[in-house]
Design a protein around this motif. Sequence first.
Motif, PDB file in Angstrom:
ATOM      1  N   TRP A 121      30.521  35.924  52.348  1.00  0.00           N
ATOM      2  CA  TRP A 121      32.112  36.180  52.504  1.00  0.00           C
ATOM      3  C   TRP A 121      32.725  36.720  51.324  1.00  0.00           C
ATOM      4  CZ3 TRP A 121      35.405  33.612  48.956  1.00  0.00           C
ATOM      5  CH2 TRP A 121      36.996  33.786  49.296  1.00  0.00           C
ATOM      6  N   LEU A 122      32.227  36.708  50.185  1.00  0.00           N
ATOM      7  CA  LEU A 122      33.172  36.910  48.843  1.00  0.00           C
ATOM      8  C   LEU A 122      32.726  38.426  48.938  1.00  0.00           C
ATOM      9  CD1 LEU A 122      34.242  36.406  46.124  1.00  0.00           C
ATOM     10  CD2 LEU A 122      32.069  36.384  45.295  1.00  0.00           C
ATOM     11  N   ILE A 123      31.679  39.121  49.207  1.00  0.00           N
ATOM     12  CA  ILE A 123      31.324  40.580  49.249  1.00  0.00           C
ATOM     13  C   ILE A 123      32.124  41.178  50.226  1.00  0.00           C
ATOM     14  CG2 ILE A 123      29.596  42.279  49.780  1.00  0.00           C
ATOM     15  CD1 ILE A 123      27.408  40.181  48.735  1.00  0.00           C
ATOM     16  N   THR A 124      32.150  40.462  51.519  1.00  0.00           N
ATOM     17  CA  THR A 124      33.286  41.114  52.524  1.00  0.00           C
ATOM     18  C   THR A 124      34.695  41.250  51.899  1.00  0.00           C
ATOM     19  OG1 THR A 124      31.836  40.104  54.308  1.00  0.00           O
ATOM     20  CG2 THR A 124      34.067  40.883  54.906  1.00  0.00           C
ATOM     21  N   LYS A 125      35.151  39.984  51.385  1.00  0.00           N
ATOM     22  CA  LYS A 125      36.534  40.042  50.824  1.00  0.00           C
ATOM     23  C   LYS A 125      36.719  41.111  49.647  1.00  0.00           C
ATOM     24  CE  LYS A 125      39.721  36.948  48.503  1.00  0.00           C
ATOM     25  NZ  LYS A 125      40.901  36.859  49.442  1.00  0.00           N
ATOM     26  N   ILE A 126      35.946  41.231  48.827  1.00  0.00           N
ATOM     27  CA  ILE A 126      36.041  42.311  47.656  1.00  0.00           C
ATOM     28  C   ILE A 126      35.950  43.679  48.548  1.00  0.00           C
ATOM     29  CG2 ILE A 126      34.958  43.127  45.803  1.00  0.00           C
ATOM     30  CD1 ILE A 126      34.060  40.494  44.942  1.00  0.00           C
ATOM     31  N   LYS A 127      35.037  43.822  49.627  1.00  0.00           N
ATOM     32  CA  LYS A 127      34.996  45.085  50.116  1.00  0.00           C
ATOM     33  C   LYS A 127      36.202  45.714  50.728  1.00  0.00           C
ATOM     34  CE  LYS A 127      32.597  47.259  53.835  1.00  0.00           C
ATOM     35  NZ  LYS A 127      31.377  47.082  54.707  1.00  0.00           N
ATOM     36  N   TYR A 128      36.661  44.705  51.507  1.00  0.00           N
ATOM     37  CA  TYR A 128      37.675  45.053  52.423  1.00  0.00           C
ATOM     38  C   TYR A 128      39.101  44.953  51.593  1.00  0.00           C
ATOM     39  CZ  TYR A 128      35.652  45.624  56.863  1.00  0.00           C
ATOM     40  OH  TYR A 128      34.916  45.840  57.965  1.00  0.00           O
ATOM     41  N   GLN A 129      39.265  43.916  50.851  1.00  0.00           N
ATOM     42  CA  GLN A 129      40.688  43.928  49.988  1.00  0.00           C
ATOM     43  C   GLN A 129      40.506  45.027  48.759  1.00  0.00           C
ATOM     44  OE1 GLN A 129      41.675  39.377  50.303  1.00  0.00           O
ATOM     45  NE2 GLN A 129      41.660  40.175  48.288  1.00  0.00           N
ATOM     46  N   LYS A 143      39.289  48.282  49.355  1.00  0.00           N
ATOM     47  CA  LYS A 143      40.013  49.233  50.385  1.00  0.00           C
ATOM     48  C   LYS A 143      41.253  49.442  50.832  1.00  0.00           C
ATOM     49  CE  LYS A 143      38.142  51.951  54.513  1.00  0.00           C
ATOM     50  NZ  LYS A 143      37.098  51.946  55.558  1.00  0.00           N
ATOM     51  N   TYR A 144      41.679  48.073  51.233  1.00  0.00           N
ATOM     52  CA  TYR A 144      43.221  47.960  51.765  1.00  0.00           C
ATOM     53  C   TYR A 144      43.848  47.145  50.644  1.00  0.00           C
ATOM     54  CZ  TYR A 144      40.834  49.601  56.027  1.00  0.00           C
ATOM     55  OH  TYR A 144      40.143  50.392  57.032  1.00  0.00           O
ATOM     56  N   GLU A 145      44.666  47.734  49.798  1.00  0.00           N
ATOM     57  CA  GLU A 145      45.466  47.090  48.910  1.00  0.00           C
ATOM     58  C   GLU A 145      46.292  45.939  49.373  1.00  0.00           C
ATOM     59  OE1 GLU A 145      48.624  48.544  45.571  1.00  0.00           O
ATOM     60  OE2 GLU A 145      47.929  49.913  46.984  1.00  0.00           O
ATOM     61  N   HIS A 146      46.795  45.813  50.590  1.00  0.00           N
ATOM     62  CA  HIS A 146      47.646  44.831  50.936  1.00  0.00           C
ATOM     63  C   HIS A 146      46.983  44.025  51.932  1.00  0.00           C
ATOM     64  CE1 HIS A 146      50.894  47.019  48.730  1.00  0.00           C
ATOM     65  NE2 HIS A 146      50.768  48.153  49.430  1.00  0.00           N
ATOM     66  N   LEU A 147      45.821  43.862  51.887  1.00  0.00           N
ATOM     67  CA  LEU A 147      45.192  42.897  52.798  1.00  0.00           C
ATOM     68  C   LEU A 147      44.949  41.714  51.977  1.00  0.00           C
ATOM     69  CD1 LEU A 147      43.467  42.125  55.315  1.00  0.00           C
ATOM     70  CD2 LEU A 147      41.607  43.359  54.388  1.00  0.00           C
ATOM     71  N   ARG A 148      44.953  40.504  52.683  1.00  0.00           N
ATOM     72  CA  ARG A 148      44.611  39.375  52.186  1.00  0.00           C
ATOM     73  C   ARG A 148      43.610  38.572  53.532  1.00  0.00           C
ATOM     74  NH1 ARG A 148      45.695  41.554  48.504  1.00  0.00           N
ATOM     75  NH2 ARG A 148      47.071  41.051  46.832  1.00  0.00           N
ATOM     76  N   LEU A 149      42.219  38.177  52.765  1.00  0.00           N
ATOM     77  CA  LEU A 149      41.461  37.848  53.649  1.00  0.00           C
ATOM     78  C   LEU A 149      41.107  36.378  53.341  1.00  0.00           C
ATOM     79  CD1 LEU A 149      39.360  38.281  55.827  1.00  0.00           C
ATOM     80  CD2 LEU A 149      37.751  39.163  54.295  1.00  0.00           C
ATOM     81  N   GLY A 150      41.170  35.391  54.241  1.00  0.00           N
ATOM     82  CA  GLY A 150      41.263  34.063  54.300  1.00  0.00           C
ATOM     83  C   GLY A 150      39.635  33.501  54.016  1.00  0.00           C
ATOM     84  N   TYR A 151      39.498  32.410  53.477  1.00  0.00           N
ATOM     85  CA  TYR A 151      38.352  31.939  53.020  1.00  0.00           C
ATOM     86  C   TYR A 151      37.215  31.822  54.130  1.00  0.00           C
ATOM     87  CZ  TYR A 151      34.840  28.440  51.024  1.00  0.00           C
ATOM     88  OH  TYR A 151      33.912  27.881  50.697  1.00  0.00           O
ATOM     89  N   SER A 197      36.262  33.977  56.355  1.00  0.00           N
ATOM     90  CA  SER A 197      36.283  34.790  57.485  1.00  0.00           C
ATOM     91  C   SER A 197      35.544  35.972  57.484  1.00  0.00           C
ATOM     92  CB  SER A 197      37.807  35.444  57.294  1.00  0.00           C
ATOM     93  OG  SER A 197      38.771  34.399  57.676  1.00  0.00           O
ATOM     94  N   LYS A 198      35.126  36.418  58.484  1.00  0.00           N
ATOM     95  CA  LYS A 198      34.205  37.366  59.093  1.00  0.00           C
ATOM     96  C   LYS A 198      34.659  38.652  59.512  1.00  0.00           C
ATOM     97  CE  LYS A 198      30.566  33.579  59.638  1.00  0.00           C
ATOM     98  NZ  LYS A 198      29.555  33.250  60.606  1.00  0.00           N
ATOM     99  N   LEU A 199      34.245  39.816  59.057  1.00  0.00           N
ATOM    100  CA  LEU A 199      34.744  41.015  59.365  1.00  0.00           C
ATOM    101  C   LEU A 199      33.653  41.949  59.528  1.00  0.00           C
ATOM    102  CD1 LEU A 199      37.877  41.852  56.922  1.00  0.00           C
ATOM    103  CD2 LEU A 199      37.679  40.637  59.165  1.00  0.00           C
ATOM    104  N   ILE A 200      33.272  42.689  60.771  1.00  0.00           N
ATOM    105  CA  ILE A 200      32.512  43.485  61.213  1.00  0.00           C
ATOM    106  C   ILE A 200      33.164  44.713  61.764  1.00  0.00           C
ATOM    107  CG2 ILE A 200      30.484  43.970  62.538  1.00  0.00           C
ATOM    108  CD1 ILE A 200      29.656  40.986  62.435  1.00  0.00           C
ATOM    109  N   ASN A 201      33.075  45.862  61.130  1.00  0.00           N
ATOM    110  CA  ASN A 201      33.668  47.311  61.609  1.00  0.00           C
ATOM    111  C   ASN A 201      35.107  46.908  62.036  1.00  0.00           C
ATOM    112  OD1 ASN A 201      33.720  49.945  62.474  1.00  0.00           O
ATOM    113  ND2 ASN A 201      33.259  49.181  64.586  1.00  0.00           N
ATOM    114  N   VAL A 202      35.992  46.547  61.075  1.00  0.00           N
ATOM    115  CA  VAL A 202      37.344  46.223  61.133  1.00  0.00           C
ATOM    116  C   VAL A 202      38.207  47.379  60.574  1.00  0.00           C
ATOM    117  CG1 VAL A 202      39.120  44.623  61.291  1.00  0.00           C
ATOM    118  CG2 VAL A 202      36.830  43.973  61.446  1.00  0.00           C
ATOM    119  N   VAL A 203      39.372  47.733  61.115  1.00  0.00           N
ATOM    120  CA  VAL A 203      40.289  48.817  60.483  1.00  0.00           C
ATOM    121  C   VAL A 203      41.659  48.176  60.340  1.00  0.00           C
ATOM    122  CG1 VAL A 203      41.356  51.122  60.499  1.00  0.00           C
ATOM    123  CG2 VAL A 203      39.157  50.845  61.197  1.00  0.00           C
ATOM    124  N   PHE A 204      42.255  47.995  59.153  1.00  0.00           N
ATOM    125  CA  PHE A 204      43.443  47.515  58.855  1.00  0.00           C
ATOM    126  C   PHE A 204      44.452  48.602  58.636  1.00  0.00           C
ATOM    127  CE2 PHE A 204      40.390  44.102  57.844  1.00  0.00           C
ATOM    128  CZ  PHE A 204      41.166  42.848  58.687  1.00  0.00           C
TER     129      PHE A 204
END
Length: 225
Positions: free
Chosen positions: A17-25, A27-35, A37-44
């Motif tokens: 989860w931590l790796i996913t959170k760091i990766k997506y946040q 890439k997307y400056e204004h994204l907040r990913l909750g504890y 949570s799982k993302l696979i191939n998502v565009v924000f």
Amino acid sequence: MFDRSYLQNPFSTYLKWLITKIKYQSKYEHLRLGYMSKLINVVFGKYNWIGINVTIINSSVDDFSYIAEGSVICETKIGKFCSIGPNVRIAPGKHPTHTFASTHPSIYSNPYNLLKNFSKEDIFEYKKDVVIGNDVWIGANAIILNGVKIGDGAIIGANTVVTSDVESYAIVVGSPSKLVKHRFSEEEIDYLLKLKWWDKSHEWIQLNSENLCDIKKLINLNPLL
């Protein structure tokens, strides 16, 4: 087939989860990913908030839309300013209900998660994209079936099962979903669909934030050319 569950433990799950959170946040400056949570191939888009224990797969989430805790969303395009409540299920997959002698996916498809499949190809289309418009509110525990399209400004009541397309600015409830009413008159809906306020600049929205709280005031102060 190796049983991957042997490798699961609280630390490895947290680390993933931590790796996913760091990766997506990152890439997307204004994204907040909750504890957790799982993302696979998502565009924000921008200013998205995702609650705890949310799963999103092969989907896109546009500006300002948020998803509350426990929701599972697959194969879905979500517009701007959408409010998705807790424990919502979107595009959960489907099974054949007629012609096919069996509803079990090992017979008519070749999914990766089954230990044995009898079909070498996907004979039945069990995945179909869902399209959700802008400014849509989906209540807690709602289920939206594969292939459904939900129009701008619609409201899906809590615990509703949506089996067919929903018109713009319609309110639907029940299982299966039924139309209760439309939020505004035909003229007002036509105005909003032409105005497309969700595509306006942040400055325009800020200037008209009070007007957006009163449909008649909004129309009077922002007439269409």
